[in-house]
Design an enzyme around this catalytic site. Structure first.
Site, PDB file in Angstrom:
ATOM      1  N   PHE A  41    -170.323 -44.861 -40.544  1.00  0.00           N
ATOM      2  CA  PHE A  41    -170.387 -44.345 -39.091  1.00  0.00           C
ATOM      3  C   PHE A  41    -169.191 -44.047 -38.625  1.00  0.00           C
ATOM      4  O   PHE A  41    -169.220 -42.504 -38.111  1.00  0.00           O
ATOM      5  CB  PHE A  41    -171.246 -45.533 -38.241  1.00  0.00           C
ATOM      6  N   HIS A  42    -168.412 -44.610 -38.170  1.00  0.00           N
ATOM      7  CA  HIS A  42    -166.819 -44.326 -37.905  1.00  0.00           C
ATOM      8  C   HIS A  42    -166.589 -43.777 -36.722  1.00  0.00           C
ATOM      9  O   HIS A  42    -165.389 -43.519 -36.437  1.00  0.00           O
ATOM     10  CB  HIS A  42    -166.409 -43.200 -39.024  1.00  0.00           C
ATOM     11  N   CYS A  81    -160.954 -49.276 -49.975  1.00  0.00           N
ATOM     12  CA  CYS A  81    -161.801 -48.276 -49.640  1.00  0.00           C
ATOM     13  C   CYS A  81    -161.075 -47.031 -49.157  1.00  0.00           C
ATOM     14  O   CYS A  81    -160.283 -46.886 -48.163  1.00  0.00           O
ATOM     15  CB  CYS A  81    -162.561 -48.884 -48.265  1.00  0.00           C
ATOM     16  N   CYS A 117    -167.688 -52.254 -57.282  1.00  0.00           N
ATOM     17  CA  CYS A 117    -167.592 -50.658 -56.594  1.00  0.00           C
ATOM     18  C   CYS A 117    -168.006 -49.833 -57.598  1.00  0.00           C
ATOM     19  O   CYS A 117    -166.983 -49.535 -58.096  1.00  0.00           O
ATOM     20  CB  CYS A 117    -166.626 -50.618 -55.434  1.00  0.00           C
ATOM     21  N   GLU A 138    -163.399 -43.589 -60.939  1.00  0.00           N
ATOM     22  CA  GLU A 138    -162.856 -45.025 -60.639  1.00  0.00           C
ATOM     23  C   GLU A 138    -163.806 -45.840 -60.377  1.00  0.00           C
ATOM     24  O   GLU A 138    -164.778 -45.432 -59.662  1.00  0.00           O
ATOM     25  CB  GLU A 138    -161.751 -44.816 -59.664  1.00  0.00           C
ATOM     26  N   CYS A 168    -164.672 -36.304 -45.814  1.00  0.00           N
ATOM     27  CA  CYS A 168    -164.128 -37.079 -44.666  1.00  0.00           C
ATOM     28  C   CYS A 168    -162.695 -37.053 -44.508  1.00  0.00           C
ATOM     29  O   CYS A 168    -162.296 -37.340 -45.571  1.00  0.00           O
ATOM     30  CB  CYS A 168    -165.027 -38.384 -44.827  1.00  0.00           C
ATOM     31  N   ASN A 202    -157.201 -47.803 -44.667  1.00  0.00           N
ATOM     32  CA  ASN A 202    -156.254 -47.816 -45.874  1.00  0.00           C
ATOM     33  C   ASN A 202    -155.534 -46.687 -46.136  1.00  0.00           C
ATOM     34  O   ASN A 202    -156.027 -45.668 -46.501  1.00  0.00           O
ATOM     35  CB  ASN A 202    -157.048 -48.178 -47.047  1.00  0.00           C
ATOM     36  N   SER A 218    -174.130 -47.065 -49.763  1.00  0.00           N
ATOM     37  CA  SER A 218    -173.462 -46.515 -48.783  1.00  0.00           C
ATOM     38  C   SER A 218    -173.587 -45.070 -48.565  1.00  0.00           C
ATOM     39  O   SER A 218    -173.300 -44.295 -49.698  1.00  0.00           O
ATOM     40  CB  SER A 218    -172.037 -46.882 -48.881  1.00  0.00           C
ATOM     41  N   GLY A 240    -167.968 -40.411 -54.244  1.00  0.00           N
ATOM     42  CA  GLY A 240    -169.483 -39.463 -54.090  1.00  0.00           C
ATOM     43  C   GLY A 240    -170.274 -40.075 -53.072  1.00  0.00           C
ATOM     44  O   GLY A 240    -169.946 -41.106 -52.426  1.00  0.00           O
ATOM     45  N   CYS A 279    -160.550 -39.989 -45.683  1.00  0.00           N
ATOM     46  CA  CYS A 279    -160.912 -40.511 -46.982  1.00  0.00           C
ATOM     47  C   CYS A 279    -160.028 -39.574 -48.144  1.00  0.00           C
ATOM     48  O   CYS A 279    -160.174 -38.680 -48.122  1.00  0.00           O
ATOM     49  CB  CYS A 279    -162.259 -40.572 -47.352  1.00  0.00           C
ATOM     50  N   CYS A 303    -166.067 -35.712 -54.646  1.00  0.00           N
ATOM     51  CA  CYS A 303    -167.078 -35.920 -53.422  1.00  0.00           C
ATOM     52  C   CYS A 303    -167.263 -34.352 -52.797  1.00  0.00           C
ATOM     53  O   CYS A 303    -166.211 -33.790 -52.454  1.00  0.00           O
ATOM     54  CB  CYS A 303    -166.513 -36.812 -52.646  1.00  0.00           C
TER      55      CYS A 303
END
Length: 397
Positions: free
Chosen positions: A253-254, A372, A132, A119, A143, A329, A230, A198, A146, A139
């Site tokens: 980072f998160h 995101c 984007c 996508e 995470c 999100n 990123s 990815g 995500c 991936c």
């Protein structure tokens, strides 16, 4: 034998295997660097004394004018055009679906060689348009907040498939210049972020070559300062990114402790916060770029306390930085909730008062799952149950 897979570091386990083209198949020119294009033209029989000129001409037709048909390259001799058409092609991924959000965001599902899908998202804003793009099918990072990370990694994208995304966006937006028309300097695709599906630094060579094509001044011509890569923190490749690409860097980072980041971004088990920050301190000097963007997704009750905000400021002290706060999100089965708006604003205020820009990213394209962390191939969108995802995220009760 004990199973350590739950705590093992998540690391790359796939390479891009060059596709063996069938006998007589034409080679795709998209995504070749100038040096690779010149070598391909020599191999096809272009005289050495002409190769620099021919490379420049073909490059401009493909990347400045957006031409896909060798017959339309009118400053090349008829016989030479026939030779090119016999030996080469100008091929892009296929657009499977295109959705437009109520806010103007466009999401594209693209099919690439092998039938895989990725996508891409275009986000129009008042003074810029950000594309984007994806660097892998699926991936490898898993995470836990995500949606893309719930899809298994299939393979790396080739340089052609990465550059092709930019070209497809320009097709859809009608952005290629027209011969004879007045020069128009406004760019609908003015910025690129490698923030789609990815981990770009796990596909380093293809991403680097694709960005060389995108940054070339005689074609797509996007400045390295208009490109942001990123990463979740692939430490060994960060210095290479600075010297071999030189674009801006954003870091997922998160979290402000290894305990929480291990859970949210499992690559932290391989390269922890201290190791990551040491690599980031050198980046602005090595890449001659202004500052690093720290991306921080706001998860209710997980990483959004005042103490987290103060700890974040202490951790990044001395690094030229801005902090992008991203309201989570949500997606079906997500094990987290978005932080309350008042909490996000209080967090932002602490960072701002410490001297850092702390914009709160406005969620875009949520109605078409284009925000995101929401990207995922439609064909592989099989939902895991909330309990399964929660267990994988270490949240099982």
């Amino acid at each position: 034998m004990t199973d350590n897979s739950a705590s093992a570091p998540i690391t790359q386990d796939v390479v891009t295997i060059p596709r063996r083209l069938p006998e007589g198949a034409r080679r795709n020119l998209v995504g070749l660097t100038r040096e690779q294009l010149a070598a391909a033209l020599i191999e096809a029989g272009t005289p050495e004394r002409q190769v620099k000129m021919r490379t420049g001409q073909i490059w401009q037709w493909i990347y400045h004018w957006g031409v896909r048909d060798f017959a339309a390259m009118t400053n090349l001799g008829k016989d030479y055009r026939a030779l090119l058409a016999e030996r080469f092609e100008i091929a892009l991924p296929e657009v499977v679906t295109r959705q437009v959000s109520v806010d103007g965001t466009r999401k594209y599902l693209l099919r690439i060689a092998g039938g895989h899908e990725v996508e891409m998202v275009y986000i129009p804003e008042e003074n810029r348009g950000t594309l984007c793009i994806s660097s892998q099918v699926g991936c490898t990072l898993t995470c836990s907040f995500c949606h893309t990370g719930t899809q298994k990694l299939v393979r790396n994208l080739t340089a052609a498939e990465i550059v092709g995304q930019v070209m497809l966006a320009r097709d859809d937006l009608g952005e290629w210049p027209r011969p004879g028309a007045p020069k128009d300097e406004t760019r609908l695709v003015s910025n690129i972020v490698l923030m789609g599906m990815g981990e770009p630094l796990y596909n380093f060579d293809n991403v680097r070559d694709a960005m060389k094509v995108v940054m070339d001044g005689e074609g797509l011509s996007l400045s390295r300062r208009r490109i942001t890569l990123s990463t979740s923190g692939v430490v060994p490749e960060i210095a290479r990114c600075a010297t071999e690409i030189g674009c801006l860097l954003a870091v997922s980072f998160h979290a402000t402790t290894d305990e929480v980041r291990d859970r949210l971004v499992p690559i932290n088990r391989r390269w922890n916060i201290e190791t990551l920050l040491a690599a980031l301190r050198d980046y602005p000097r090595l890449s001659n770029s202004e500052r690093i963007t720290f991306e921080y997704v706001m998860l209710k009750g997980v990483n959004d306390s005042d103490e987290d905000a103060r700890r974040l400021v202490r951790l990044i002290a001395g690094i030229p930085a801005k902090i992008n706060l991203i309201p989570f999100n949500e997606w079906p089965g997500a094990p987290y909730e978005r932080s309350d708006w008042e909490r996000i604003e209080a967090f932002a205020d602490i960072i701002y008062k410490a001297g850092y820009a702390s914009p709160i990213r406005t969620p875009r394209g949520e109605d078409i799952m284009a925000a995101c962390g929401q990207l995922k191939s439609a064909t592989e969108r099989a939902r895991k149950s909330r309990a399964e995802i929660a267990a994988e995220a270490g949240l099982g009760g």
